[in-house]
Design a protein around this motif. Structure first.
Motif, PDB file in Angstrom:
ATOM      1  N   ALA A   1      31.901  21.447  16.790  1.00 11.21           N
ATOM      2  CA  ALA A   1      30.963  22.565  16.888  1.00 11.21           C
ATOM      3  C   ALA A   1      30.118  22.364  18.133  1.00 11.21           C
ATOM      4  O   ALA A   1      29.556  21.287  18.351  1.00 11.21           O
ATOM      5  CB  ALA A   1      30.081  22.640  15.645  1.00 11.21           C
ATOM      6  N   VAL A   2      30.013  23.427  18.946  1.00 12.24           N
ATOM      7  CA  VAL A   2      29.292  23.365  20.220  1.00 12.24           C
ATOM      8  C   VAL A   2      28.151  24.380  20.192  1.00 12.24           C
ATOM      9  O   VAL A   2      28.366  25.556  19.861  1.00 12.24           O
ATOM     10  CB  VAL A   2      30.234  23.650  21.413  1.00 12.24           C
ATOM     11  N   ASN A   3      26.963  23.948  20.541  1.00 15.30           N
ATOM     12  CA  ASN A   3      25.799  24.831  20.641  1.00 15.30           C
ATOM     13  C   ASN A   3      25.923  25.661  21.915  1.00 15.30           C
ATOM     14  O   ASN A   3      25.989  25.111  23.024  1.00 15.30           O
ATOM     15  CB  ASN A   3      24.519  23.988  20.662  1.00 15.30           C
ATOM     16  N   THR A   4      25.968  26.991  21.772  1.00 20.80           N
ATOM     17  CA  THR A   4      26.184  27.838  22.946  1.00 20.80           C
ATOM     18  C   THR A   4      24.950  27.937  23.848  1.00 20.80           C
ATOM     19  O   THR A   4      25.067  28.300  25.015  1.00 20.80           O
ATOM     20  CB  THR A   4      26.588  29.258  22.501  1.00 20.80           C
ATOM     21  N   SER A   5      23.766  27.620  23.327  1.00 19.26           N
ATOM     22  CA  SER A   5      22.560  27.751  24.141  1.00 19.26           C
ATOM     23  C   SER A   5      22.431  26.637  25.173  1.00 19.26           C
ATOM     24  O   SER A   5      21.916  26.849  26.270  1.00 19.26           O
ATOM     25  CB  SER A   5      21.306  27.771  23.251  1.00 19.26           C
ATOM     26  N   ASN A   6      22.905  25.428  24.829  1.00 21.47           N
ATOM     27  CA  ASN A   6      22.772  24.323  25.781  1.00 21.47           C
ATOM     28  C   ASN A   6      24.067  23.531  25.977  1.00 21.47           C
ATOM     29  O   ASN A   6      24.087  22.561  26.737  1.00 21.47           O
ATOM     30  CB  ASN A   6      21.661  23.364  25.333  1.00 21.47           C
ATOM     31  N   GLY A   7      25.139  23.918  25.276  1.00 16.56           N
ATOM     32  CA  GLY A   7      26.426  23.234  25.452  1.00 16.56           C
ATOM     33  C   GLY A   7      26.530  21.908  24.723  1.00 16.56           C
ATOM     34  O   GLY A   7      27.526  21.193  24.887  1.00 16.56           O
ATOM     35  N   LYS A   8      25.536  21.571  23.905  1.00 15.58           N
ATOM     36  CA  LYS A   8      25.566  20.295  23.208  1.00 15.58           C
ATOM     37  C   LYS A   8      26.612  20.326  22.099  1.00 15.58           C
ATOM     38  O   LYS A   8      26.729  21.293  21.357  1.00 15.58           O
ATOM     39  CB  LYS A   8      24.186  20.001  22.608  1.00 15.58           C
ATOM     40  N   ILE A   9      27.367  19.236  22.005  1.00 14.09           N
ATOM     41  CA  ILE A   9      28.332  19.096  20.921  1.00 14.09           C
ATOM     42  C   ILE A   9      27.571  18.612  19.689  1.00 14.09           C
ATOM     43  O   ILE A   9      27.006  17.522  19.676  1.00 14.09           O
ATOM     44  CB  ILE A   9      29.462  18.117  21.289  1.00 14.09           C
ATOM     45  N   LEU A  10      27.572  19.445  18.663  1.00 17.14           N
ATOM     46  CA  LEU A  10      26.789  19.141  17.467  1.00 17.14           C
ATOM     47  C   LEU A  10      27.497  18.146  16.555  1.00 17.14           C
ATOM     48  O   LEU A  10      26.906  17.174  16.100  1.00 17.14           O
ATOM     49  CB  LEU A  10      26.497  20.437  16.707  1.00 17.14           C
ATOM     50  N   LYS A  11      28.758  18.380  16.268  1.00 18.24           N
ATOM     51  CA  LYS A  11      29.514  17.506  15.387  1.00 18.24           C
ATOM     52  C   LYS A  11      30.989  17.590  15.717  1.00 18.24           C
ATOM     53  O   LYS A  11      31.498  18.629  16.129  1.00 18.24           O
ATOM     54  CB  LYS A  11      29.314  17.897  13.911  1.00 18.24           C
ATOM     55  N   THR A  12      31.703  16.466  15.500  1.00 16.10           N
ATOM     56  CA  THR A  12      33.153  16.419  15.656  1.00 16.10           C
ATOM     57  C   THR A  12      33.743  15.748  14.430  1.00 16.10           C
ATOM     58  O   THR A  12      33.256  14.708  13.986  1.00 16.10           O
ATOM     59  CB  THR A  12      33.555  15.628  16.911  1.00 16.10           C
ATOM     60  N   VAL A  13      34.788  16.356  13.875  1.00 18.61           N
ATOM     61  CA  VAL A  13      35.460  15.767  12.723  1.00 18.61           C
ATOM     62  C   VAL A  13      36.941  15.609  13.043  1.00 18.61           C
ATOM     63  O   VAL A  13      37.506  16.336  13.867  1.00 18.61           O
ATOM     64  CB  VAL A  13      35.281  16.633  11.451  1.00 18.61           C
ATOM     65  N   TYR A  14      37.542  14.638  12.365  1.00 15.73           N
ATOM     66  CA  TYR A  14      38.950  14.297  12.593  1.00 15.73           C
ATOM     67  C   TYR A  14      39.647  14.218  11.233  1.00 15.73           C
ATOM     68  O   TYR A  14      39.173  13.532  10.324  1.00 15.73           O
ATOM     69  CB  TYR A  14      39.040  12.969  13.331  1.00 15.73           C
ATOM     70  N   ILE A  15      40.747  14.947  11.089  1.00 15.51           N
ATOM     71  CA  ILE A  15      41.474  15.011   9.825  1.00 15.51           C
ATOM     72  C   ILE A  15      42.959  14.767  10.091  1.00 15.51           C
ATOM     73  O   ILE A  15      43.510  15.264  11.084  1.00 15.51           O
ATOM     74  CB  ILE A  15      41.300  16.388   9.143  1.00 15.51           C
ATOM     75  N   SER A  16      43.596  14.004   9.208  1.00 12.83           N
ATOM     76  CA  SER A  16      45.046  13.801   9.296  1.00 12.83           C
ATOM     77  C   SER A  16      45.690  14.156   7.965  1.00 12.83           C
ATOM     78  O   SER A  16      45.057  14.086   6.909  1.00 12.83           O
ATOM     79  CB  SER A  16      45.380  12.350   9.659  1.00 12.83           C
ATOM     80  N   LYS A  17      46.950  14.549   8.013  1.00 14.14           N
ATOM     81  CA  LYS A  17      47.688  14.958   6.811  1.00 14.14           C
ATOM     82  C   LYS A  17      49.140  14.527   6.971  1.00 14.14           C
ATOM     83  O   LYS A  17      49.751  14.729   8.026  1.00 14.14           O
ATOM     84  CB  LYS A  17      47.613  16.480   6.650  1.00 14.14           C
ATOM     85  N   THR A  18      49.682  13.886   5.929  1.00  4.58           N
ATOM     86  CA  THR A  18      51.080  13.485   5.967  1.00  4.58           C
ATOM     87  C   THR A  18      51.971  14.632   5.493  1.00  4.58           C
ATOM     88  O   THR A  18      51.537  15.505   4.737  1.00  4.58           O
ATOM     89  CB  THR A  18      51.322  12.259   5.075  1.00  4.58           C
TER      90      THR A  18
END
Length: 495
Positions: free
Chosen positions: A185-202
């Motif tokens: 998720a990226v904040n459009t007002s300042n370009g800051k990356i708010l959170k990053t998640v990583y998911i894997s599935k077999t």
């Protein structure tokens, strides 16, 4: 004929092992249906509502692997992964009800259509209604959702099993692939990356087959074969992974107070705690679904029964009963010290049979200490004595074993042990240059007094206490209801 009936019975028994799929084979065309849902889909649909939906835009959630579908012969330009990741992500965001979605993937189409509307109004309605309002402005996104499918690994594990006997056989094969996605998720007002998640599935593929190949009589051959193959659709696996990424992103945002749910503090706390427990478990699980956590307690008592086997100077050694009991102390997850008392007999047919006891101190090395099933090696020193302590001899011993945890505090094990006694007179005869020795084999039980102080065990204990309290509360409520019913019956009879 009897052999043929037996072969047919075995064949059909093997065929029925996959009867669920076998008896639901598609014999006719199927009508269009609503798409499949996963457990994560249902979880998103039933998610607590937000205090205020977040206006979000998704430009592109694409396949970043660049892989093409593999075929046995020739080449293909079909991609290995669905190129509809953006659509799947938008659907998952819509199901969660946490986001107000705006069109960004085909923004040029939207802008062209708005231009057509303006031009049409200007051309045909200018004189009819000069006060007609302009088109409303487009919504702009407060958050951009970016990322993509970053890996698709095939054949990360393959295997199978099979057997054939007198022309009757069966086999099974499996293959596991793996897909991984990132979402941020990226904040459009300042370009800051708010959170990053990583998911894997077999992604699982299975094949089961059974066959019969047998001569019924001279020049009469009976041959039959059945089986099925199941391949988990890559699109459904990708859909579930994207939905899981949306769920994780929402909860991570709640933790950081980026957005808030319309729910009580208790509900919010439980939502976060369940996610944290799931995350901790995932971080402790290796690639091949090996959940690595310390499972065995620090102290345990051990008991086993089995047999002993003499290797001395006399012929015809016979197996005899062996039993042991002891105490085990953990030094670290890999190393244990155990002290055991063994009672056993040694026998050579017609010539020697005598009872012995031994006191052994061993150092055990667990090869897979964080797994339920672990092989282990052990070696140590001890003393060997006859039943009446007529002779006491030092010895060394070593061996191998295999332990499996049935429950958190109970493990069963099997072991084999080689004992070398520093005496050549165990069987009453001194001959040759090599000291007497004997072997012990057995199966036993380890009972662990306590559990390791890990977060998983603490969570289990907390859940156990909660269940106990809930059970006691239900029991108390039931008692009160029974008492109220009894009092009401007494009052009714008095009236």
């Amino acid at each position: 004929m009897l052999k043929l009936k037996s072969a047919l019975a075995v064949f059909f028994l093997l065929a029925l092992t996959g009867c669920g799929t076998f008896f639901n084979q598609p014999y006719q065309q199927q009508r269009a249906r609503v798409g499949e849902v996963s457990p994560v889909t249902e979880k998103l649909v039933n998610f607590p509502l937000p205090q205020e939906p977040v206006v979000a835009g998704v430009y592109n959630f694409k396949d970043q692997t660049g892989q093409y579908k593999s075929v046995e012969n020739g080449s293909t330009f079909s991609t290995a992964i669905s190129q509809g990741g953006t659509t799947m992500l938008i659907k998952a965001l819509e199901d969660s009800k946490w986001f107000t979605l705006i069109e960004r993937e085909n923004l040029s189409n939207l802008l062209n259509e708005r231009n057509i509307i303006r031009n049409t109004r200007a051309e045909y309605r200018k004189n009819q209604n000069p006060n007609e309002p302009n088109l409303p402005p487009l919504l702009y996104a407060g958050v951009l959702l970016e990322g993509g499918i970053i890996s698709y690994d095939t054949n990360i594990i393959t295997g199978g099993a099979g057997a054939r006997y007198f022309g009757v056989g069966a086999s099974t094969q499996y293959r596991e692939d793996r897909i991984s996605v990132y979402l941020r998720a990226v904040n459009t007002s300042n370009g800051k990356i708010l959170k990053t998640v990583y998911i894997s599935k077999t992604i699982l593929s299975q094949a089961v087959s059974a066959n019969l190949f047998k001569y019924v009589k001279f020049q009469r051959l009976l041959e039959a074969e059945t089986g099925y193959t199941k391949n988990e659709p890559v699109q459904l696996a990708l859909k579930e992974a994207i939905e899981k990424a949306v769920e994780a992103l929402i909860i991570e945002g709640i933790k950081e107070n980026l957005w808030l749910p319309r729910a009580s503090e208790e509900t919010t706390e439980k939502l976060i705690q369940d996610y944290e427990n799931e995350k901790d478990e995932a971080e402790s699980t290796q690639l091949y679904e090996r959940f690595l956590t310390q499972r065995r307690g620090q102290n345990a008592i051990t008991a086993a029964v089995g047999f002993s086997h003499m290797n001395g100077d006399l012929p015809d050694p016979q197996p005899e009963l062996n039993a042991k009991i002891g105490f085990k102390r953990q030094l670290n997850p890999y190393l244990n010290l155990d002290f055991t008392f063994n009672k056993f007999n040694l026998e050579n047919k017609y010539t020697f049979n005598e009872g012995f006891m031994s006191f052994d101190l061993n150092l055990n090395y667990n090869i897979l200490p964080y797994d339920k099933l672990t092989p282990y090696l052990f070696a140590g020193i001890g003393t060997n004595a006859s039943n009446y302590f007529d002779a006491i001899d030092p010895k060394i011993q070593g061996g191998i074993g295999l332990e499996y945890l049935l429950k958190d505090n109970i493990g069963i094990y099997a072991y084999g042990e080689h004992n070398l006694v520093f005496s050549d007179n165990i069987d009453g005869i001194e001959a040759g240059t090599i000291d007497d020795m004997f072997y012990r084999f057995g199966i036993g039980v380890n009972y662990y007094f306590s559990q390791p102080s890990t977060k998983f065990n603490e969570r289990k204990e907390l859940e156990r206490l909660k269940k106990k309290e809930l059970k006691a509360l239900k029991k108390e409520n039931r008692r009160k209801m029974q008492e109220q019913n009894r009092n009401s019956k007494i009052n009714n009879s008095n009236n």
